[in-house]
Design an enzyme around this catalytic site. Sequence first.
Site, mmCIF file in Angstrom:
data_model
loop_
_atom_site.group_PDB
_atom_site.id
_atom_site.type_symbol
_atom_site.label_atom_id
_atom_site.label_comp_id
_atom_site.label_asym_id
_atom_site.label_seq_id
_atom_site.Cartn_x
_atom_site.Cartn_y
_atom_site.Cartn_z
ATOM 1 N N HIS A 64 17.958 -35.437 31.303
ATOM 2 C CA HIS A 64 16.999 -34.450 31.785
ATOM 3 C C HIS A 64 17.615 -33.057 31.891
ATOM 4 C CE1 HIS A 64 15.739 -38.387 33.586
ATOM 5 N NE2 HIS A 64 14.648 -38.059 32.915
ATOM 6 N N CYS A 252 29.517 -22.655 0.600
ATOM 7 C CA CYS A 252 30.599 -22.201 -0.274
ATOM 8 C C CYS A 252 31.642 -21.397 0.506
ATOM 9 C CB CYS A 252 30.037 -21.368 -1.422
ATOM 10 S SG CYS A 252 31.286 -20.820 -2.616
#
Length: 427
Positions: A64, A252
């Site tokens: 919670h 990349c």
Amino acid sequence: RDRYQRRVHGAAAGASLEEVTAAAEEVVANIGTMGVALSVCTRPGQPPSDRLGAEELEMGLGIHGEPGIAKLPLQPVNQLVTQMIEKINKYNSSEMLKSGDSAVVLINNLGATPPLELYIVLRAVAKELDAMGVRIERSFVGSFMTSLDMNGVSITLAKVPAGENATAFVNRLDAPTGAPGWVAATIGSSPFPEGVPASYFAAPPPVANTSAPVAPEIAAELKRVLQVIADATIKSEVQLTEWDRVVGDGDCGESFRKLGTELNAKLQGDKFDTTRPSSTMMQIASTLQEAGLGGSSAVLLTLFLRAAATSLTASAPEAGPAAWIAALKAGIGAIEFYGRAKAGYRTMLDAMLPALAAAEEALAAGKTGPEIWKAGAQAGMAGAKSTQQMLAMAGRSSWVPEEALRSVPDPGAMGIAFALQAVADIY
């Protein structure tokens, strides 16, 4: 814990109340759980929580959003899982799991964790339990109890009772159910298949390089060049990532940065044998794997380096411009053969091939080593930039719309060009 208990309750339906209670109590007495998250759940109608910073995670937080037992810096999953299992196993101040025990593992998605990462956690848990001598009897991976959009995972370990109770315990977990919140188990998730020794998966021992060493000044220059390349790959991360988000999967720049970081660490620790360039190339190939680079580019670069190493072995101990050009040519040949790419396909070859042609031309004209390198770097950069005008014929970019391809150059080719140019700049 609740899910295990309710699963056993349900499977024991039809038994007496005493039997169901005893089964549930046995689960409670032999189970432990621990969660960790990178972000707290966002409650409906409330702004996102700022309790955790970008470089923090929290261990032991509630579903919670209740605060956990500790905030920790980001760390590798294996290291984190080790801490979690230690806390689970010492929950009652005594070891729940010992060598020779069997366990059931449950990896729970707390809300926003993708399946790939859940299984990475399972692998880390399997390795840790294997080291403890604990056998995994069953493993469950899925979203059993979530917390809205919490980006986290919980690990629950249940000790399989000894003796005749073991079969009953496992059978209850295996009992058929149509409950959508309970996924099927994987049976026996040891990190190593039975009957196959762990040594089978270990990397092969390095092959001794019997070639003569190069002169000390050549070894020192090679180390200097590698340092420049490492720095350039790290520096290029942001730009390469920006381009790759347009025409690829956006990793990349991260891949080049990982490689640069690993190279830096090896260079600082003097781990590369630069007295034998062929060995250096093989060691860099191993570094690619250690850096965790993904995708076909990592595989192709590894093939490139291994082919270059073979070429350099034949030319030792000179390692002059002609030898390095021959190595470059051999490496490119490996990429072309295994990758099936050619010039104009919008790949890293569109930087490498022009660089090779320019270097060969400069060598034939009697240019010096620095002049040859500068000529190759200049041609490589021009070739990489020209990819912006190419249609992709290989790789992930081949599925990208033409208008996107025309907006940026190929990130992989530019990464190679940046490294070549960085070295040319020191001469």
